[in-house]
Design a protein around this motif. Structure first.
Motif, PDB file in Angstrom:
ATOM      1  N   ASP A  78       0.828  -1.050  -0.225  1.00  0.00           N
ATOM      2  CA  ASP A  78       0.165  -0.348  -0.081  1.00  0.00           C
ATOM      3  C   ASP A  78       1.368   1.359   0.014  1.00  0.00           C
ATOM      4  O   ASP A  78       1.970   1.653   1.308  1.00  0.00           O
ATOM      5  N   GLN A  94      -5.805   2.566  -4.785  1.00  0.00           N
ATOM      6  CA  GLN A  94      -5.642   1.710  -3.209  1.00  0.00           C
ATOM      7  C   GLN A  94      -6.062   1.658  -2.285  1.00  0.00           C
ATOM      8  O   GLN A  94      -6.792   0.459  -1.677  1.00  0.00           O
ATOM      9  N   ARG A 132      -9.313  -0.683  -0.709  1.00  0.00           N
ATOM     10  CA  ARG A 132      -8.948  -1.711   0.106  1.00  0.00           C
ATOM     11  C   ARG A 132      -9.985  -0.895   1.512  1.00  0.00           C
ATOM     12  O   ARG A 132     -10.142  -1.973   2.328  1.00  0.00           O
TER      13      ARG A 132
END
Lengths: 362, 213
Positions: free
Chosen positions: A206, A239, A243
Protein backbone atom coordinates in the motif's frame (compact mmCIF):
# COMPACT_ATOMS: atom_id res chain seq x y z
CA UNK A 1 -10.28 47.46 31.30
CA UNK A 2 -6.56 46.82 31.79
CA UNK A 3 -7.26 43.16 32.54
CA UNK A 4 -9.26 42.82 29.38
CA UNK A 5 -6.55 44.44 27.29
CA UNK A 6 -3.82 42.19 28.74
CA UNK A 7 -5.93 39.05 28.32
CA UNK A 8 -6.70 39.93 24.74
CA UNK A 9 -3.00 40.50 24.16
CA UNK A 10 -2.28 37.12 25.77
CA UNK A 11 -4.70 35.37 23.47
CA UNK A 12 -3.36 37.23 20.48
CA UNK A 13 0.11 36.01 21.32
CA UNK A 14 -0.94 32.34 21.08
CA UNK A 15 0.74 30.20 18.42
CA UNK A 16 -0.92 30.12 14.98
CA UNK A 17 -3.69 27.59 14.41
CA UNK A 18 -2.49 24.35 12.81
CA UNK A 19 -4.15 23.41 9.54
CA UNK A 20 -5.55 19.88 9.54
CA UNK A 21 -7.45 17.87 6.91
CA UNK A 22 -10.48 16.02 8.23
CA UNK A 23 -12.31 13.09 6.66
CA UNK A 24 -15.62 12.00 8.12
CA UNK A 25 -16.99 8.49 7.99
CA UNK A 26 -20.49 7.50 9.02
CA UNK A 27 -22.95 10.30 9.71
CA UNK A 28 -22.59 13.64 7.94
CA UNK A 29 -20.78 16.47 9.71
CA UNK A 30 -20.67 20.00 8.32
CA UNK A 31 -17.64 22.27 7.98
CA UNK A 32 -19.41 24.75 10.29
CA UNK A 33 -19.71 22.10 12.99
CA UNK A 34 -15.97 21.40 12.71
CA UNK A 35 -15.12 25.11 12.86
CA UNK A 36 -17.21 25.53 15.96
CA UNK A 37 -15.86 22.39 17.62
CA UNK A 38 -12.15 23.19 17.35
CA UNK A 39 -11.52 26.93 17.21
CA UNK A 40 -7.87 26.35 18.14
CA UNK A 41 -7.21 24.57 14.84
CA UNK A 42 -7.97 25.22 11.21
CA UNK A 43 -9.93 22.12 10.22
CA UNK A 44 -10.53 21.55 6.51
CA UNK A 45 -13.08 18.92 5.66
CA UNK A 46 -12.09 16.84 2.63
CA UNK A 47 -14.05 14.05 0.94
CA UNK A 48 -13.00 10.45 1.23
CA UNK A 49 -11.40 9.17 -1.96
CA UNK A 50 -13.60 7.07 -4.17
CA UNK A 51 -11.27 6.24 -7.04
CA UNK A 52 -11.29 3.13 -9.15
CA UNK A 53 -8.13 1.04 -9.46
CA UNK A 54 -6.20 2.11 -12.53
CA UNK A 55 -7.14 0.02 -15.49
CA UNK A 56 -4.74 -2.92 -15.75
CA UNK A 57 -2.13 -3.01 -18.45
CA UNK A 58 -3.08 -4.96 -21.59
CA UNK A 59 -2.14 -8.64 -21.48
CA UNK A 60 1.61 -8.99 -21.87
CA UNK A 61 1.05 -12.11 -23.97
CA UNK A 62 -1.67 -11.49 -26.58
CA UNK A 63 -3.71 -14.51 -27.49
CA UNK A 64 -3.14 -13.74 -31.16
CA UNK A 65 0.60 -14.28 -30.94
CA UNK A 66 0.17 -17.58 -29.10
CA UNK A 67 -2.41 -18.68 -31.71
CA UNK A 68 -0.03 -17.59 -34.48
CA UNK A 69 2.78 -19.64 -32.89
CA UNK A 70 0.53 -22.70 -32.76
CA UNK A 71 -0.49 -22.23 -36.40
CA UNK A 72 3.16 -21.86 -37.42
CA UNK A 73 4.01 -25.04 -35.49
CA UNK A 74 1.21 -26.93 -37.24
CA UNK A 75 2.54 -25.61 -40.56
CA UNK A 76 6.02 -26.71 -39.51
CA UNK A 77 7.22 -23.11 -39.79
CA UNK A 78 9.25 -23.36 -36.60
CA UNK A 79 11.21 -20.17 -37.15
CA UNK A 80 7.96 -18.22 -37.43
CA UNK A 81 6.66 -20.10 -34.38
CA UNK A 82 9.69 -19.17 -32.28
CA UNK A 83 9.47 -15.58 -33.41
CA UNK A 84 5.95 -15.34 -32.00
CA UNK A 85 6.92 -16.60 -28.48
CA UNK A 86 10.52 -15.44 -28.15
CA UNK A 87 9.84 -12.30 -26.08
CA UNK A 88 11.23 -13.00 -22.55
CA UNK A 89 10.13 -9.58 -21.29
CA UNK A 90 6.53 -10.31 -22.24
CA UNK A 91 6.78 -13.66 -20.43
CA UNK A 92 8.02 -11.94 -17.30
CA UNK A 93 5.30 -9.32 -17.52
CA UNK A 94 2.65 -11.99 -17.94
CA UNK A 95 3.75 -13.71 -14.74
CA UNK A 96 3.75 -10.33 -13.08
CA UNK A 97 0.11 -10.08 -14.13
CA UNK A 98 -0.53 -13.55 -12.64
CA UNK A 99 -1.27 -14.78 -16.15
CA UNK A 100 0.23 -18.21 -15.50
CA UNK A 101 -1.95 -19.95 -18.10
CA UNK A 102 -0.63 -17.94 -21.04
CA UNK A 103 2.90 -18.05 -19.65
CA UNK A 104 2.62 -21.86 -19.66
CA UNK A 105 1.31 -21.82 -23.26
CA UNK A 106 4.20 -19.62 -24.42
CA UNK A 107 6.75 -21.94 -22.83
CA UNK A 108 4.97 -24.98 -24.30
CA UNK A 109 5.25 -23.59 -27.82
CA UNK A 110 8.86 -22.61 -27.23
CA UNK A 111 9.60 -26.22 -26.29
CA UNK A 112 7.56 -27.57 -29.21
CA UNK A 113 8.99 -25.24 -31.88
CA UNK A 114 12.56 -25.72 -30.68
CA UNK A 115 12.09 -29.48 -30.77
CA UNK A 116 10.56 -29.14 -34.24
CA UNK A 117 13.50 -27.03 -35.34
CA UNK A 118 15.87 -29.57 -33.95
CA UNK A 119 17.12 -27.27 -31.23
CA UNK A 120 16.97 -29.67 -28.33
CA UNK A 121 19.03 -27.66 -25.84
CA UNK A 122 16.83 -24.50 -26.05
CA UNK A 123 13.83 -26.84 -25.88
CA UNK A 124 15.10 -28.43 -22.67
CA UNK A 125 15.80 -24.96 -21.16
CA UNK A 126 12.27 -23.86 -21.91
CA UNK A 127 10.89 -27.08 -20.44
CA UNK A 128 13.03 -26.58 -17.34
CA UNK A 129 11.68 -23.06 -17.10
CA UNK A 130 8.13 -24.42 -17.26
CA UNK A 131 8.93 -26.75 -14.39
CA UNK A 132 10.82 -24.09 -12.36
CA UNK A 133 7.83 -21.78 -12.57
CA UNK A 134 5.70 -24.71 -11.38
CA UNK A 135 3.38 -24.01 -14.26
CA UNK A 136 0.85 -26.65 -15.14
CA UNK A 137 1.21 -28.06 -18.63
CA UNK A 138 -1.50 -26.41 -20.70
CA UNK A 139 -4.27 -28.46 -22.37
CA UNK A 140 -2.59 -27.83 -25.75
CA UNK A 141 0.15 -30.24 -24.75
CA UNK A 142 -2.04 -32.90 -26.31
CA UNK A 143 -1.58 -31.37 -29.73
CA UNK A 144 2.22 -31.51 -29.75
CA UNK A 145 4.45 -34.41 -30.70
CA UNK A 146 5.25 -37.16 -28.19
CA UNK A 147 8.88 -36.05 -28.35
CA UNK A 148 7.88 -32.69 -27.03
CA UNK A 149 5.82 -34.28 -24.30
CA UNK A 150 8.80 -36.37 -23.35
CA UNK A 151 11.05 -33.31 -23.04
CA UNK A 152 8.53 -31.63 -20.81
CA UNK A 153 7.94 -34.71 -18.70
CA UNK A 154 11.66 -35.08 -18.20
CA UNK A 155 11.98 -31.48 -17.10
CA UNK A 156 9.24 -31.93 -14.48
CA UNK A 157 10.88 -35.10 -13.32
CA UNK A 158 14.27 -33.39 -12.94
CA UNK A 159 12.70 -30.49 -11.13
CA UNK A 160 11.09 -32.87 -8.67
CA UNK A 161 14.50 -34.15 -7.74
CA UNK A 162 16.07 -30.73 -7.23
CA UNK A 163 16.68 -29.23 -3.80
CA UNK A 164 15.00 -25.97 -2.96
CA UNK A 165 17.15 -22.87 -2.66
CA UNK A 166 16.33 -20.19 -0.03
CA UNK A 167 15.51 -16.81 -1.57
CA UNK A 168 15.60 -13.88 0.87
CA UNK A 169 13.36 -11.05 -0.19
CA UNK A 170 13.77 -7.66 1.52
CA UNK A 171 13.51 -3.96 0.90
CA UNK A 172 10.30 -1.99 1.48
CA UNK A 173 8.77 -3.38 4.65
CA UNK A 174 5.49 -5.28 4.65
CA UNK A 175 5.33 -5.68 0.90
CA UNK A 176 3.41 -8.73 -0.29
CA UNK A 177 5.55 -11.11 -2.35
CA UNK A 178 4.25 -12.96 -5.39
CA UNK A 179 6.41 -15.64 -6.98
CA UNK A 180 5.98 -16.64 -10.60
CA UNK A 181 2.49 -15.18 -10.73
CA UNK A 182 1.25 -16.74 -7.48
CA UNK A 183 0.79 -15.19 -4.05
CA UNK A 184 3.15 -16.64 -1.46
CA UNK A 185 1.62 -15.32 1.76
CA UNK A 186 5.01 -13.85 2.55
CA UNK A 187 5.58 -10.18 3.37
CA UNK A 188 8.97 -8.59 3.37
CA UNK A 189 11.38 -9.27 4.83
CA UNK A 190 10.92 -13.02 4.33
CA UNK A 191 12.53 -16.09 2.82
CA UNK A 192 11.02 -18.29 0.13
CA UNK A 193 12.05 -21.79 -0.91
CA UNK A 194 12.39 -21.85 -4.70
CA UNK A 195 13.83 -24.15 -7.34
CA UNK A 196 17.03 -23.23 -9.10
CA UNK A 197 16.46 -21.29 -12.28
CA UNK A 198 14.78 -18.08 -13.37
CA UNK A 199 11.87 -16.74 -11.34
CA UNK A 200 9.59 -13.78 -11.50
CA UNK A 201 9.04 -11.96 -8.20
CA UNK A 202 6.44 -9.26 -7.83
CA UNK A 203 6.24 -7.03 -4.72
CA UNK A 204 3.19 -4.98 -3.78
CA UNK A 205 2.56 -2.63 -0.87
CA UNK A 206 0.00 0.00 0.00
CA UNK A 207 1.24 3.44 -0.84
CA UNK A 208 3.79 2.08 -3.28
CA UNK A 209 3.93 1.10 -6.90
CA UNK A 210 4.26 -2.63 -7.60
CA UNK A 211 7.59 -3.89 -8.97
CA UNK A 212 8.24 -7.06 -11.03
CA UNK A 213 11.72 -8.56 -11.03
CA UNK A 214 13.14 -11.46 -13.05
CA UNK A 215 16.01 -13.11 -11.24
CA UNK A 216 18.21 -16.15 -11.63
CA UNK A 217 18.33 -18.32 -8.53
CA UNK A 218 21.19 -20.68 -7.98
CA UNK A 219 22.36 -22.72 -4.97
CA UNK A 220 23.21 -22.38 -2.22
CA UNK A 221 21.06 -19.23 -1.62
CA UNK A 222 19.81 -16.10 -3.30
CA UNK A 223 18.68 -12.67 -2.18
CA UNK A 224 16.54 -9.93 -3.63
CA UNK A 225 16.24 -6.45 -2.19
CA UNK A 226 13.74 -4.07 -3.69
CA UNK A 227 12.70 -0.59 -2.57
CA UNK A 228 9.30 0.11 -4.03
CA UNK A 229 8.67 3.58 -5.44
CA UNK A 230 6.19 5.65 -3.46
CA UNK A 231 2.77 5.69 -5.05
CA UNK A 232 1.39 8.86 -6.53
CA UNK A 233 -1.64 10.28 -4.61
CA UNK A 234 -3.95 9.10 -7.39
CA UNK A 235 -2.70 5.53 -7.07
CA UNK A 236 -2.86 5.73 -3.28
CA UNK A 237 -6.45 6.99 -3.53
CA UNK A 238 -7.33 4.04 -5.74
CA UNK A 239 -5.60 1.62 -3.38
CA UNK A 240 -7.41 3.08 -0.37
CA UNK A 241 -10.76 3.02 -2.13
CA UNK A 242 -10.30 -0.62 -3.06
CA UNK A 243 -9.03 -1.84 0.30
CA UNK A 244 -10.50 0.33 3.00
CA UNK A 245 -13.45 2.41 1.84
CA UNK A 246 -15.96 -0.14 3.06
CA UNK A 247 -13.66 -1.96 5.44
CA UNK A 248 -14.31 -1.98 9.20
CA UNK A 249 -10.60 -1.37 9.87
CA UNK A 250 -10.52 1.81 7.85
CA UNK A 251 -9.23 3.68 10.91
CA UNK A 252 -6.25 1.36 11.17
CA UNK A 253 -2.71 2.62 10.87
CA UNK A 254 -2.21 1.25 7.32
CA UNK A 255 -5.44 2.76 6.09
CA UNK A 256 -4.70 6.16 7.59
CA UNK A 257 -1.16 6.16 6.24
CA UNK A 258 -2.44 5.36 2.76
CA UNK A 259 -5.16 7.97 3.09
CA UNK A 260 -2.64 10.63 4.09
CA UNK A 261 -0.75 9.94 0.87
CA UNK A 262 -3.95 9.86 -1.18
CA UNK A 263 -5.10 13.22 0.22
CA UNK A 264 -1.61 14.79 0.22
CA UNK A 265 -2.20 15.54 3.88
CA UNK A 266 0.61 16.12 6.35
CA UNK A 267 -1.95 16.29 9.16
CA UNK A 268 -5.03 14.16 8.85
CA UNK A 269 -7.91 13.45 11.19
CA UNK A 270 -10.30 10.62 10.43
CA UNK A 271 -13.60 10.98 12.27
CA UNK A 272 -15.97 8.06 12.63
CA UNK A 273 -19.44 9.22 13.58
CA UNK A 274 -22.10 6.74 14.67
CA UNK A 275 -25.54 8.03 15.51
CA UNK A 276 -26.99 4.66 16.51
CA UNK A 277 -27.18 3.41 20.12
CA UNK A 278 -26.93 6.84 21.68
CA UNK A 279 -24.07 7.88 19.45
CA UNK A 280 -20.37 7.22 19.38
CA UNK A 281 -17.43 9.22 18.09
CA UNK A 282 -14.01 7.90 17.24
CA UNK A 283 -11.10 9.82 15.83
CA UNK A 284 -7.58 9.12 14.75
CA UNK A 285 -4.86 11.67 14.03
CA UNK A 286 -2.02 10.98 11.63
CA UNK A 287 0.98 13.23 11.16
CA UNK A 288 3.06 12.57 8.06
CA UNK A 289 1.12 9.32 7.67
CA UNK A 290 1.92 7.97 11.14
CA UNK A 291 -0.86 7.64 13.69
CA UNK A 292 0.01 9.85 16.65
CA UNK A 293 -3.22 9.92 18.63
CA UNK A 294 -6.62 8.31 18.99
CA UNK A 295 -9.67 9.45 20.91
CA UNK A 296 -13.11 8.06 21.49
CA UNK A 297 -16.30 9.29 23.11
CA UNK A 298 -19.82 8.02 23.59
CA UNK A 299 -22.88 10.22 23.47
CA UNK A 300 -24.44 12.76 21.20
CA UNK A 301 -21.84 13.46 18.49
CA UNK A 302 -22.77 17.14 18.28
CA UNK A 303 -22.14 17.55 22.01
CA UNK A 304 -19.08 15.36 22.26
CA UNK A 305 -17.29 16.59 19.16
CA UNK A 306 -15.49 19.61 20.73
CA UNK A 307 -14.13 17.52 23.61
CA UNK A 308 -13.10 14.70 21.32
CA UNK A 309 -11.21 16.99 18.96
CA UNK A 310 -9.55 18.76 21.87
CA UNK A 311 -8.41 15.42 23.35
CA UNK A 312 -7.12 14.29 19.98
CA UNK A 313 -5.25 17.45 19.08
CA UNK A 314 -3.73 17.81 22.55
CA UNK A 315 -2.56 14.19 22.54
CA UNK A 316 -1.18 14.72 19.05
CA UNK A 317 0.60 17.82 20.37
CA UNK A 318 -0.90 19.98 17.66
CA UNK A 319 -2.43 22.29 20.25
CA UNK A 320 -1.56 22.94 23.84
CA UNK A 321 -3.79 21.75 26.63
CA UNK A 322 -5.82 24.62 27.90
CA UNK A 323 -4.03 25.97 30.95
CA UNK A 324 -6.22 27.34 33.74
CA UNK A 325 -6.22 31.10 33.73
CA UNK A 326 -4.72 31.39 37.18
CA UNK A 327 -1.69 29.34 36.08
CA UNK A 328 -0.78 31.75 33.33
CA UNK A 329 1.91 34.30 34.35
CA UNK A 330 0.28 36.96 32.20
CA UNK A 331 -2.91 36.56 34.19
CA UNK A 332 -1.11 37.61 37.34
CA UNK A 333 0.60 40.42 35.49
CA UNK A 334 -2.85 41.56 34.41
CA UNK A 335 -4.19 41.25 37.95
CA UNK A 336 -1.27 43.26 39.33
CA UNK A 337 -1.73 45.90 36.66
CA UNK A 338 -5.44 46.06 37.37
CA UNK A 339 -4.92 46.37 41.12
CA UNK A 340 -2.37 49.12 40.51
CA UNK A 341 -4.77 50.88 38.17
CA UNK A 342 -7.64 50.60 40.64
CA UNK A 343 -5.42 51.85 43.46
CA UNK A 344 -4.32 54.76 41.31
CA UNK A 345 -7.94 55.43 40.36
CA UNK A 346 -9.13 55.36 43.96
CA UNK A 347 -6.26 57.58 45.08
CA UNK A 348 -6.95 59.98 42.25
CA UNK A 349 -10.62 59.96 43.09
CA UNK A 350 -10.06 60.87 46.69
CA UNK A 351 -7.46 63.47 45.83
CA UNK A 352 -9.59 64.97 43.09
CA UNK A 353 -12.91 64.14 44.69
CA UNK A 354 -15.57 66.53 43.48
CA UNK A 355 -16.52 69.08 46.09
CA UNK A 356 -19.70 71.10 46.23
CA UNK A 357 -19.37 74.13 48.47
CA UNK A 358 -22.49 76.05 49.40
CA UNK A 359 -21.83 79.64 50.32
CA UNK A 360 -24.31 81.63 52.39
CA UNK A 361 -24.45 84.79 54.50
CA UNK A 362 -23.79 84.38 58.19
CA UNK B 1 -33.47 53.70 36.68
CA UNK B 2 -30.33 52.36 35.02
CA UNK B 3 -29.34 55.86 33.96
CA UNK B 4 -30.08 57.28 37.39
CA UNK B 5 -27.86 54.79 39.20
CA UNK B 6 -24.48 56.18 38.05
CA UNK B 7 -25.74 59.67 38.81
CA UNK B 8 -26.76 58.61 42.30
CA UNK B 9 -23.37 56.98 42.83
CA UNK B 10 -21.63 60.14 41.65
CA UNK B 11 -23.75 62.27 43.92
CA UNK B 12 -22.98 59.97 46.80
CA UNK B 13 -19.30 60.49 46.12
CA UNK B 14 -19.49 64.30 46.05
CA UNK B 15 -18.25 66.03 49.18
CA UNK B 16 -20.73 68.62 50.38
CA UNK B 17 -19.37 71.58 52.28
CA UNK B 18 -20.84 74.73 53.80
CA UNK B 19 -19.00 78.02 53.93
CA UNK B 20 -20.44 81.16 55.49
CA UNK B 21 -19.60 84.76 54.62
CA UNK B 22 -19.87 87.70 56.98
CA UNK B 23 -18.90 91.33 57.42
CA UNK B 24 -17.13 90.83 60.74
CA UNK B 25 -18.55 90.33 64.19
CA UNK B 26 -19.25 94.03 64.64
CA UNK B 27 -19.68 94.96 61.00
CA UNK B 28 -16.06 96.06 60.60
CA UNK B 29 -16.17 94.90 57.00
CA UNK B 30 -18.85 97.43 56.14
CA UNK B 31 -16.53 100.39 55.51
CA UNK B 32 -17.44 100.20 51.85
CA UNK B 33 -21.00 101.11 52.79
CA UNK B 34 -19.88 104.18 54.70
CA UNK B 35 -18.01 105.96 51.94
CA UNK B 36 -18.44 109.64 51.21
CA UNK B 37 -18.33 111.23 47.78
CA UNK B 38 -16.18 114.19 46.80
CA UNK B 39 -18.81 116.53 48.19
CA UNK B 40 -18.59 114.87 51.57
CA UNK B 41 -22.02 113.18 51.34
CA UNK B 42 -22.40 109.58 52.34
CA UNK B 43 -23.07 107.45 49.29
CA UNK B 44 -25.97 105.79 51.10
CA UNK B 45 -27.83 109.03 50.63
CA UNK B 46 -28.04 108.19 46.90
CA UNK B 47 -30.96 105.95 47.87
CA UNK B 48 -32.75 109.03 49.20
CA UNK B 49 -34.85 109.59 46.12
CA UNK B 50 -36.34 106.15 46.43
CA UNK B 51 -36.30 106.20 50.16
CA UNK B 52 -39.12 104.75 52.09
CA UNK B 53 -40.12 106.88 54.99
CA UNK B 54 -41.36 104.64 57.66
CA UNK B 55 -42.65 107.33 59.87
CA UNK B 56 -39.42 109.27 60.41
CA UNK B 57 -35.79 108.46 61.00
CA UNK B 58 -34.19 106.06 60.52
CA UNK B 59 -35.12 106.26 56.83
CA UNK B 60 -34.55 103.24 54.56
CA UNK B 61 -34.02 103.27 50.83
CA UNK B 62 -34.55 100.54 48.28
CA UNK B 63 -31.32 98.99 47.13
CA UNK B 64 -30.16 95.90 45.26
CA UNK B 65 -27.53 93.67 46.79
CA UNK B 66 -25.50 91.98 44.06
CA UNK B 67 -23.13 89.10 44.77
CA UNK B 68 -20.53 88.12 42.19
CA UNK B 69 -17.69 85.61 42.17
CA UNK B 70 -14.74 87.12 40.34
CA UNK B 71 -12.27 84.87 38.62
CA UNK B 72 -8.78 86.25 39.09
CA UNK B 73 -6.92 83.78 36.89
CA UNK B 74 -4.52 83.10 39.73
CA UNK B 75 -3.95 83.75 43.38
CA UNK B 76 -2.84 87.30 44.14
CA UNK B 77 -2.41 88.86 47.57
CA UNK B 78 -5.35 90.25 49.46
CA UNK B 79 -4.40 93.87 49.88
CA UNK B 80 -6.27 96.29 47.66
CA UNK B 81 -3.10 97.44 45.97
CA UNK B 82 -2.09 93.90 45.26
CA UNK B 83 -5.49 93.07 43.81
CA UNK B 84 -5.63 96.16 41.63
CA UNK B 85 -2.12 95.58 40.34
CA UNK B 86 -2.88 91.90 39.69
CA UNK B 87 -6.02 92.67 37.79
CA UNK B 88 -4.24 95.26 35.68
CA UNK B 89 -1.95 92.51 34.49
CA UNK B 90 -4.34 89.57 34.48
CA UNK B 91 -7.80 88.89 33.29
CA UNK B 92 -10.08 89.40 36.27
CA UNK B 93 -13.69 88.82 35.35
CA UNK B 94 -16.94 88.35 37.19
CA UNK B 95 -18.39 84.93 36.50
CA UNK B 96 -21.77 85.92 35.14
CA UNK B 97 -23.45 82.65 36.00
CA UNK B 98 -22.73 83.16 39.69
CA UNK B 99 -24.47 86.55 40.03
CA UNK B 100 -27.38 86.87 42.43
CA UNK B 101 -29.30 90.09 42.85
CA UNK B 102 -31.43 90.57 45.94
CA UNK B 103 -33.64 93.63 46.61
CA UNK B 104 -33.26 94.97 50.11
CA UNK B 105 -33.39 98.11 52.16
CA UNK B 106 -30.46 100.15 53.43
CA UNK B 107 -30.34 103.30 55.51
CA UNK B 108 -30.45 106.60 53.59
CA UNK B 109 -30.52 110.32 54.33
CA UNK B 110 -27.76 109.52 56.79
CA UNK B 111 -25.23 112.26 56.17
CA UNK B 112 -24.15 113.64 59.47
CA UNK B 113 -24.93 110.44 61.34
CA UNK B 114 -22.46 108.94 63.74
CA UNK B 115 -20.22 106.55 61.71
CA UNK B 116 -20.40 103.65 64.14
CA UNK B 117 -24.13 104.08 64.63
CA UNK B 118 -24.56 104.05 60.89
CA UNK B 119 -22.38 100.94 60.64
CA UNK B 120 -24.67 99.28 63.16
CA UNK B 121 -27.76 100.26 61.19
CA UNK B 122 -26.32 98.93 57.96
CA UNK B 123 -25.30 95.73 59.72
CA UNK B 124 -28.75 95.42 61.12
CA UNK B 125 -30.17 95.44 57.60
CA UNK B 126 -27.65 92.95 56.33
CA UNK B 127 -28.25 90.59 59.21
CA UNK B 128 -31.66 90.02 57.66
CA UNK B 129 -29.83 88.15 54.91
CA UNK B 130 -28.46 85.58 57.34
CA UNK B 131 -28.80 82.10 55.92
CA UNK B 132 -29.51 83.32 52.41
CA UNK B 133 -27.63 81.29 49.85
CA UNK B 134 -25.01 83.06 47.79
CA UNK B 135 -24.30 80.06 45.61
CA UNK B 136 -25.02 76.32 45.82
CA UNK B 137 -21.67 75.28 44.33
CA UNK B 138 -18.83 77.74 44.56
CA UNK B 139 -16.32 77.90 41.70
CA UNK B 140 -13.49 75.41 41.98
CA UNK B 141 -10.76 77.99 41.38
CA UNK B 142 -9.47 80.87 43.47
CA UNK B 143 -11.99 83.70 43.34
CA UNK B 144 -13.06 86.68 45.35
CA UNK B 145 -16.63 87.14 46.42
CA UNK B 146 -17.86 90.68 45.93
CA UNK B 147 -21.01 92.04 47.54
CA UNK B 148 -22.17 95.27 45.99
CA UNK B 149 -25.10 97.51 46.91
CA UNK B 150 -26.60 99.89 44.38
CA UNK B 151 -29.67 102.02 43.87
CA UNK B 152 -30.30 100.32 40.53
CA UNK B 153 -33.03 97.74 40.35
CA UNK B 154 -32.18 94.12 39.69
CA UNK B 155 -33.91 94.35 36.29
CA UNK B 156 -31.83 97.37 35.32
CA UNK B 157 -28.67 95.62 36.46
CA UNK B 158 -29.51 92.52 34.41
CA UNK B 159 -30.10 94.67 31.33
CA UNK B 160 -26.94 96.78 31.67
CA UNK B 161 -23.39 95.78 30.93
CA UNK B 162 -21.97 97.66 33.91
CA UNK B 163 -23.09 99.25 37.13
CA UNK B 164 -24.09 102.88 37.20
CA UNK B 165 -21.26 104.34 39.29
CA UNK B 166 -23.47 107.21 40.40
CA UNK B 167 -25.83 104.83 42.13
CA UNK B 168 -23.30 102.70 43.98
CA UNK B 169 -23.97 102.70 47.73
CA UNK B 170 -21.70 100.03 49.13
CA UNK B 171 -19.20 97.31 48.42
CA UNK B 172 -17.31 94.59 50.23
CA UNK B 173 -15.17 91.71 49.00
CA UNK B 174 -13.30 88.70 50.23
CA UNK B 175 -9.66 87.85 49.91
CA UNK B 176 -8.85 85.57 46.96
CA UNK B 177 -10.20 82.26 48.25
CA UNK B 178 -10.55 78.67 47.18
CA UNK B 179 -13.98 78.12 48.68
CA UNK B 180 -13.74 74.32 48.28
CA UNK B 181 -10.82 74.38 50.72
CA UNK B 182 -12.04 77.11 53.06
CA UNK B 183 -12.05 75.84 56.63
CA UNK B 184 -13.84 78.78 58.21
CA UNK B 185 -16.25 81.60 57.36
CA UNK B 186 -15.00 83.99 54.77
CA UNK B 187 -14.72 87.61 55.81
CA UNK B 188 -16.00 90.35 53.50
CA UNK B 189 -14.52 93.79 53.94
CA UNK B 190 -13.41 96.96 52.24
CA UNK B 191 -9.93 98.31 52.68
CA UNK B 192 -9.77 102.06 53.07
CA UNK B 193 -7.98 104.44 55.37
CA UNK B 194 -10.43 107.29 54.92
CA UNK B 195 -14.12 107.80 54.73
CA UNK B 196 -13.76 109.43 51.32
CA UNK B 197 -13.63 106.18 49.49
CA UNK B 198 -16.05 106.61 46.62
CA UNK B 199 -13.25 106.03 44.15
CA UNK B 200 -12.51 102.68 45.80
CA UNK B 201 -16.18 101.90 45.48
CA UNK B 202 -16.00 102.44 41.73
CA UNK B 203 -12.99 100.16 41.45
CA UNK B 204 -14.76 97.56 43.54
CA UNK B 205 -17.80 97.76 41.27
CA UNK B 206 -15.83 97.54 38.06
CA UNK B 207 -16.35 94.33 36.11
CA UNK B 208 -12.60 93.85 35.83
CA UNK B 209 -11.67 95.38 39.14
CA UNK B 210 -9.62 98.07 37.44
CA UNK B 211 -9.62 101.70 38.29
CA UNK B 212 -11.18 103.96 35.75
CA UNK B 213 -11.13 107.70 36.59
Amino acid sequence: MTLAVVLVATLAAESPRPSISVVVRGAELSQQALDAAAPAALLRKVPLPNAAEPRGAPPALPQERIAAARKAYVNADFAQCLEQVADDAALTAALGQQDRANAARVLLWRVACNVGAGKLEPARRSAAQLAAFSLQAPAEVGSVSPEVEAVIARAYQEAGGMRAVPLEVSGTADAAVELDGRPTGCTTPCTLEVLEGSHVVRLLADGHEAVVKLLRVSAPRAALEVELPTAAPELAAAQWSARYRAAPDADGASSVRLLSTALRSARLVMLNVEQASGGRLGAVLAIDGAVTARAERSGDPATELPGLLNDLLVRGQLIEASVPLYRRPLFWVAIAASVAAIAAGVTTFFVLRPVETRVSFQ
Amino acid sequence: MKRALPLLLLLACIEHREVGVNFGETGEGLDGFLCKDAAGRLVLDRLGDGGVADGGPPALGVASLVTDFIDLGGLPGCRTGQLVKWCSEHRCMAISSTRICTPMQLPTNVTGSDREALRARVREQLVALKGQQVISDAPGQAVILRVLATGESCEAIAAASAFDTKKLVGCAYSCPTLFDKADQDVYLGFETLTGSCEQGLRICADGTLTWKP
